[in-house]
Design a protein around this motif. Structure first.
Motif, PDB file in Angstrom:
ATOM      1  N   PHE A   1       2.341  10.015   1.843  1.00 30.68           N
ATOM      2  CA  PHE A   1       1.069   9.704   1.202  1.00 30.68           C
ATOM      3  C   PHE A   1      -0.107  10.036   2.116  1.00 30.68           C
ATOM      4  O   PHE A   1      -0.023   9.929   3.343  1.00 30.68           O
ATOM      5  CB  PHE A   1       1.018   8.220   0.821  1.00 30.68           C
ATOM      6  N   ALA A   2      -1.217  10.400   1.494  1.00 29.74           N
ATOM      7  CA  ALA A   2      -2.441  10.681   2.241  1.00 29.74           C
ATOM      8  C   ALA A   2      -3.080   9.395   2.740  1.00 29.74           C
ATOM      9  O   ALA A   2      -2.793   8.295   2.238  1.00 29.74           O
ATOM     10  CB  ALA A   2      -3.419  11.437   1.348  1.00 29.74           C
ATOM     11  N   ASP A   3      -3.956   9.525   3.712  1.00 35.19           N
ATOM     12  CA  ASP A   3      -4.689   8.370   4.227  1.00 35.19           C
ATOM     13  C   ASP A   3      -5.434   7.673   3.086  1.00 35.19           C
ATOM     14  O   ASP A   3      -6.054   8.332   2.234  1.00 35.19           O
ATOM     15  CB  ASP A   3      -5.715   8.801   5.275  1.00 35.19           C
ATOM     16  N   GLY A   4      -5.400   6.340   3.086  1.00 29.83           N
ATOM     17  CA  GLY A   4      -6.192   5.569   2.134  1.00 29.83           C
ATOM     18  C   GLY A   4      -5.806   5.774   0.682  1.00 29.83           C
ATOM     19  O   GLY A   4      -6.665   5.703  -0.198  1.00 29.83           O
ATOM     20  N   THR A   5      -4.531   5.982   0.397  1.00 27.96           N
ATOM     21  CA  THR A   5      -4.096   6.254  -0.977  1.00 27.96           C
ATOM     22  C   THR A   5      -4.120   5.006  -1.854  1.00 27.96           C
ATOM     23  O   THR A   5      -4.477   5.076  -3.035  1.00 27.96           O
ATOM     24  CB  THR A   5      -2.672   6.837  -0.980  1.00 27.96           C
ATOM     25  N   PHE A   6      -3.792   3.835  -1.301  1.00 31.28           N
ATOM     26  CA  PHE A   6      -3.551   2.652  -2.126  1.00 31.28           C
ATOM     27  C   PHE A   6      -4.571   1.540  -1.867  1.00 31.28           C
ATOM     28  O   PHE A   6      -4.968   1.284  -0.736  1.00 31.28           O
ATOM     29  CB  PHE A   6      -2.142   2.106  -1.872  1.00 31.28           C
ATOM     30  N   ASP A   7      -4.940   0.869  -2.970  1.00 31.06           N
ATOM     31  CA  ASP A   7      -5.818  -0.302  -2.869  1.00 31.06           C
ATOM     32  C   ASP A   7      -5.066  -1.501  -2.309  1.00 31.06           C
ATOM     33  O   ASP A   7      -5.658  -2.364  -1.660  1.00 31.06           O
ATOM     34  CB  ASP A   7      -6.367  -0.679  -4.255  1.00 31.06           C
ATOM     35  N   CYS A   8      -3.769  -1.566  -2.594  1.00 32.27           N
ATOM     36  CA  CYS A   8      -2.975  -2.720  -2.191  1.00 32.27           C
ATOM     37  C   CYS A   8      -1.570  -2.248  -1.816  1.00 32.27           C
ATOM     38  O   CYS A   8      -1.010  -1.360  -2.471  1.00 32.27           O
ATOM     39  CB  CYS A   8      -2.900  -3.735  -3.341  1.00 32.27           C
ATOM     40  N   VAL A   9      -1.012  -2.830  -0.762  1.00 33.61           N
ATOM     41  CA  VAL A   9       0.361  -2.546  -0.350  1.00 33.61           C
ATOM     42  C   VAL A   9       1.091  -3.875  -0.214  1.00 33.61           C
ATOM     43  O   VAL A   9       0.588  -4.798   0.445  1.00 33.61           O
ATOM     44  CB  VAL A   9       0.409  -1.793   0.996  1.00 33.61           C
TER      45      VAL A   9
END
Length: 213
Positions: free
Chosen positions: A109-117
């Motif tokens: 995944f690219a940097d900063g892909t998800f709002d929540c992990v």
């Protein structure tokens, strides 16, 4: 209490352990760990993230409880566990759910892909926890939310279990001797909340802001 050297796990060892556990995982760990999963999902529903990554999706027990509007990706190392997660995802045809085989310490995944992990019961089963933390902080958006659900050692109710499983970590697929101070407080993210969940505080739910202090 004197700190002990952390028991090493290997990627192959974890995969073998969960290959053995896959057929019985829901029976062994489904109900007993379900209160923690439900509480984790409640936290996520309050956030309503547009994008969500679940690391260690396993058999997909949490998928149905996440917000129906979130675009969800679930990853795991175990092919056998993922087969069951895909079955659960197919039973939710109105949701945007993608299930992938991937090592969470080295994602694509690219940097900063998800709002929540979210990390349900996975931080203590990864071979290199520091590498996993580094990776989830990279792929979670700055200021995004990371939710860790895990057993941390030191409970007066569970010390016998921790001692019994310590030497068998590679075979059972997780470390029982796993300290909150070392694995959470040593990083420069912001701890937003922490609460005990599951029977007699077996696990802790930790909500983190992916913000550098």
């Amino acid at each position: 209490m004197e700190a002990r050297p952390q028991v090493a796990l290997s990627e192959a060892g974890v995969a073998r352990a969960y290959k053995r556990l896959a057929p019985m995982y829901d029976v062994l760990f489904g109900r007993v760990l379900e209160p923690g999963r439900r509480r984790m999902a409640e936290v996520v529903r309050a956030l309503q993230p547009a994008s969500l990554l679940e690391i260690g999706v396993g058999t997909g027990l949490a998928l149905a409880h996440y917000p129906p509007t979130s675009k969800i990706v679930g990853i795991d190392l175990s092919h056998e566990m993922l087969e069951r997660a895909r079955e659960r995802a197919r039973a939710l045809p109105d949701r945007q759910i993608t299930i992938e085989h991937m090592n969470a310490e080295r994602t694509s995944f690219a940097d900063g892909t998800f709002d929540c992990v979210t990390l349900p019961y996975v931080l203590s089963v990864t071979p290199r926890p520091a590498e996993l933390v580094r990776e989830i902080r990279r792929i979670c958006k700055p200021g995004g939310t990371i939710v860790v659900l895990n057993h941390f050692s030191g409970s007066r109710f569970w010390w016998l279990m921790e001692r019994a499983f310590r030497s068998a970590a590679e075979h059972v697929g997780f470390r029982s001797d796993f300290r909150y101070e070392e694995q959470i407080l040593s990083h420069d993210w912001e701890v937003v909340g922490i609460e005990s969940v599951n029977l007699l505080g077996l696990s802790r739910l930790v909500v983190l802001n992916n913000r550098r202090s």
